[in-house]
Write an enzyme that holds these catalytic residues in place. Structure first.
Site, PDB file in Angstrom:
ATOM      1  CB  CYS A   1      -0.948   0.005   1.194  1.00 36.46           C
ATOM      2  SG  CYS A   1      -2.050  -1.427   1.250  1.00 36.46           S
TER       3      CYS A   1
ATOM      4  CG  HIS B   1      -3.130   3.442   2.631  1.00 39.99           C
ATOM      5  ND1 HIS B   1      -3.794   3.101   1.479  1.00 39.99           N
ATOM      6  CD2 HIS B   1      -3.037   2.289   3.370  1.00 39.99           C
ATOM      7  CE1 HIS B   1      -4.089   1.810   1.505  1.00 39.99           C
ATOM      8  NE2 HIS B   1      -3.640   1.300   2.631  1.00 39.99           N
TER       9      HIS B   1
ATOM     10  CG  ASN C   1      -6.595  -0.951   1.664  1.00 36.47           C
ATOM     11  OD1 ASN C   1      -5.912  -0.541   0.740  1.00 36.47           O
ATOM     12  ND2 ASN C   1      -6.063  -1.519   2.739  1.00 36.47           N
TER      13      ASN C   1
END
Length: 370
Positions: free
Chosen positions: A118, A297, A327
């Site tokens: 990520c 994020h 996500n």
């Protein structure tokens, strides 16, 4: 002078799946998901490939199509470098960046991928900025390097292809998409002021995903064996042991899916994000009072709330895009950055922080002046 972000774009798959629709797969509901994550829906790539998503995001960032933010149209021949951050490329060879180079006709560009989960877009930005700065410098040997003035950095994911849709603790979290940014060296603008990237060993295997090599291998320890071709890869159990999934796979669970210990990841992420922001701000020689907004994020709204409290900043200081994306791993930050530009949150001269954390463990932040 510095590497300046002059364009951003994003791309989402057509299919949007709302929380209550997941009742057909697992024991869950909208209230359960929303209160724990801030997610209301996510996009799932059915027909779209990783390259499809990355290409559309890149076209917006380059100013070729509507959407996103672009200071001007960048011609194909002006891009010298393509970096794609992804854990879900369509193919192993060529790279995801190589496919984008070919699709977009970026004939002058070097192209390669990065995998930092990520945090991939943050790592990609850092690598691109470093290569551009080295090309622009007069240090010894600079003249012999590839001239790099502009870079396209893309984060693209089909994370739902690695999702275990029978695990309600993880399947509600993930979505697909792509984001992109164009960096350009500018003698008159500060651009990227600092970056901070760091790795920490995931010693408890809190977040893992194995490969599932399935091509027949006609070899055993003594040499060629036609019988061995039907037995599968004998090295896979050792890998399963190393990442802590051997018992799960032995029990019949799928190998190539994301396994996550939520509380451990949450603890790491919350601390990693605040540390990365503070380190990047310090390296930039500024304070948080100088920053217009933080683009984090988009993993879990509760993590962002925790970081906001630790940093002493209100939630409206942070760009929130998670509600309808989930996500999306390496695509998360550039998609949220494109949202921030489109919503008018970032103006010329603003100082902005992009920050992420991911499996591995990885984390990092970049401070830039718009």
């Amino acid at each position: 002078m510095g590497s300046t972000i002059i364009g951003c774009g994003k791309s989402l798959p057509a299919l949007e799946v709302e929380n209550d629709e997941l009742k057909a797969l697992v024991d869950t509901n909208d209230e359960w998901i929303t209160t724990r994550t801030g997610i209301k829906s996510r996009r799932i790539a059915v027909d779209e490939t990783n390259a499809d998503l990355g290409e559309e995001a890149a076209r917006q960032a380059l100013g070729w199509t509507e959407g996103g933010y672009a200071e001007r149209r960048i011609e194909a021949g002006e891009i010298d470098l393509v970096i794609c951050a992804t854990v879900t490329p369509d193919v192993v060879v060529p790279s995801a960046a190589g496919l984008l180079r070919r699709r977009l006709g970026l004939d002058n560009a070097i192209a390669f991928d990065v995998n930092a989960a990520c945090s991939g877009f943050i790592y990609g930005l850092t690598v691109a900025e470093t290569m551009i700065a080295a090309s622009a410098s007069n240090v010894a040997g600079a003249a012999g390097r590839n001239p790099i003035k502009r870079a396209l950095v893309v984060g693209a994911e089909r994370l739902t292809r690695l999702t275990n849709w029978s695990d309600r603790n993880t399947c509600v979290l993930f979505g697909d998409g792509a984001g992109a940014a164009v960096l350009e060296w500018n003698e008159e603008r500060a651009g990227i002021l600092s970056s901070f990237i760091v790795n920490e060993d995931d010693i408890t295997n809190a977040l893992t995903c194995a490969n599932a090599f399935d091509a027949p291998q006609p070899f055993d320890k003594d040499g060629i064996s036609l019988e061995a071709a039907a037995a599968g890869d004998p090295a896979l159990p050792r890998t399963d042991e190393e990442i802590g999934t051997h018992a799960l796979v032995e029990a019949g669970r799928p190998r190539q899916v994301l396994y996550m210990d939520g509380p451990k990841v949450f603890k790491f992420a919350a601390e990693a994000m605040t540390t990365a922001v503070r380190q990047a701000v310090e390296r930039a020689g500024i304070t948080l009072d100088d920053v217009a907004c933080i683009v984090p994020h988009q993993a879990n709204e509760r993590i962002i709330k925790y970081a906001a409290k630790k940093l002493g900043r209100p939630m409206d200081f942070f760009q929130l895009s998670i509600a309808h994306t989930g996500n999306s791993s390496a695509a998360s930050v550039p998609m949220a950055l494109a949202d921030a530009y489109e919503q008018g949150r970032i103006q010329r001269g603003d100082k902005v922080i992009v920050v992420a954390f991911g499996g591995g463990f990885t984390s990092g932040a970049v401070v830039f002046e718009a």
